[in-house]
Motif scaffolding. Sequence first.
Motif, short mmCIF file in Angstrom:
data_model
loop_
_atom_site.label_atom_id
_atom_site.label_comp_id
_atom_site.label_asym_id
_atom_site.label_seq_id
_atom_site.Cartn_x
_atom_site.Cartn_y
_atom_site.Cartn_z
N ALA A 195 -17.50 -18.70 5.02
CA ALA A 195 -17.36 -20.36 5.19
C ALA A 195 -16.82 -21.03 6.42
O ALA A 195 -16.20 -20.11 7.10
N CYS A 223 -20.69 -21.19 10.59
CA CYS A 223 -20.66 -20.43 9.41
C CYS A 223 -21.44 -19.27 9.57
O CYS A 223 -20.99 -18.15 9.18
N LEU A 261 -21.16 -23.54 3.59
CA LEU A 261 -20.95 -22.06 2.95
C LEU A 261 -22.28 -21.48 2.98
O LEU A 261 -22.93 -22.01 2.78
N ALA A 310 -14.60 -25.48 1.72
CA ALA A 310 -14.68 -24.36 2.84
C ALA A 310 -13.28 -24.22 3.19
O ALA A 310 -13.02 -22.98 3.44
#
Length: 343
Positions: A24, A77, A214, A313
Amino acid sequence: MKIIMSTKNNNQIIIQKSMPVIAASYIGPALTPNRDAIWEEDKLPLNPDGLVNEVMGQPMRRAGRFIKMAACGGLACLQKVSLDYLKGKKTGIFLATGLGNVDEIMPFITEVFKHGGGFPSPNQFANSVSNAAAFVLAKICEVTGTVLTISQEELSFESALWLAQSYLESGEIELALVGGCDIFTPTVEEYRERVNLTPDNSRLMPMGEGSSWLLLGRDNEKNIGNIMAVDFNDRLIPPEESCINENILSRSEELISAVLPKESKEQIKNRFFLPGFRMNKIDADFWKQNGWGIDDYLPFCGINSTAAAFGIARALRGKPSALLVHYNRHASGKQVFVVASTK
């Protein structure tokens, strides 16, 4: 663990598998990846070139601000996992946005439809295409799976989670990079109007922006947590009912009971409620008395259509061994809960 995808017209609950969260990342209006930082509404929007250099290590040419933000958020991410982990896996990209690339679309439309007709530049056209940001991110990350942009106003990110789960469950992809990106579009007054904010339907907070993502998969060993429920209520709830703390807590507990065995539920001591920007009546004492903390993330990202992505997140990264419930609603009264857990 399980994930709930449900409709409430007949209170039907459809149980499916949970979605492990492999990584995340969150970026707010201060443009500092995975860090909370002070920012001011009247100084937005900040120049994203420093963010681009930090995340990518080189400039992005011929890309508008929205594309830069989306690309940096998604790449930040993916950088949380190794290249070996990503190699060979079929990955899909699901970019959620409430307003999209307004800063690029408006100049393009103005040029095309101005008196006498205009001739926009190729860059203007390329930056105005609705799926351009997701395409650029896919190219940077060498993704060859599904690439989609989802827009459902303030429920865009939750809708993207729902869709990504369907693709993962069907086996069409092995990983899903799901993000929410919305950028500040001057002026503040016009931005508030676009998001449909009034004192009656939202919290009185500064406007903001963000790009938070994510990485979802099937790996329960390498994950940092799980998305266990994405629960839409299709019945339109009147504003005076949709922010009643007792009702929200009751539904949260019902969802948790559906996805967690009693023994697992008792082992998790920390519970946090994440209120979306439409939740304008928060009774912190009530939640505390019932064993819940309030994780109010909006002061760090401001109001924007996909602020939920930032909050979820951020909590997945910063709240170990916890249960998380994010509550959001549309101005029309449609509600959605996201239930997650962290390791």
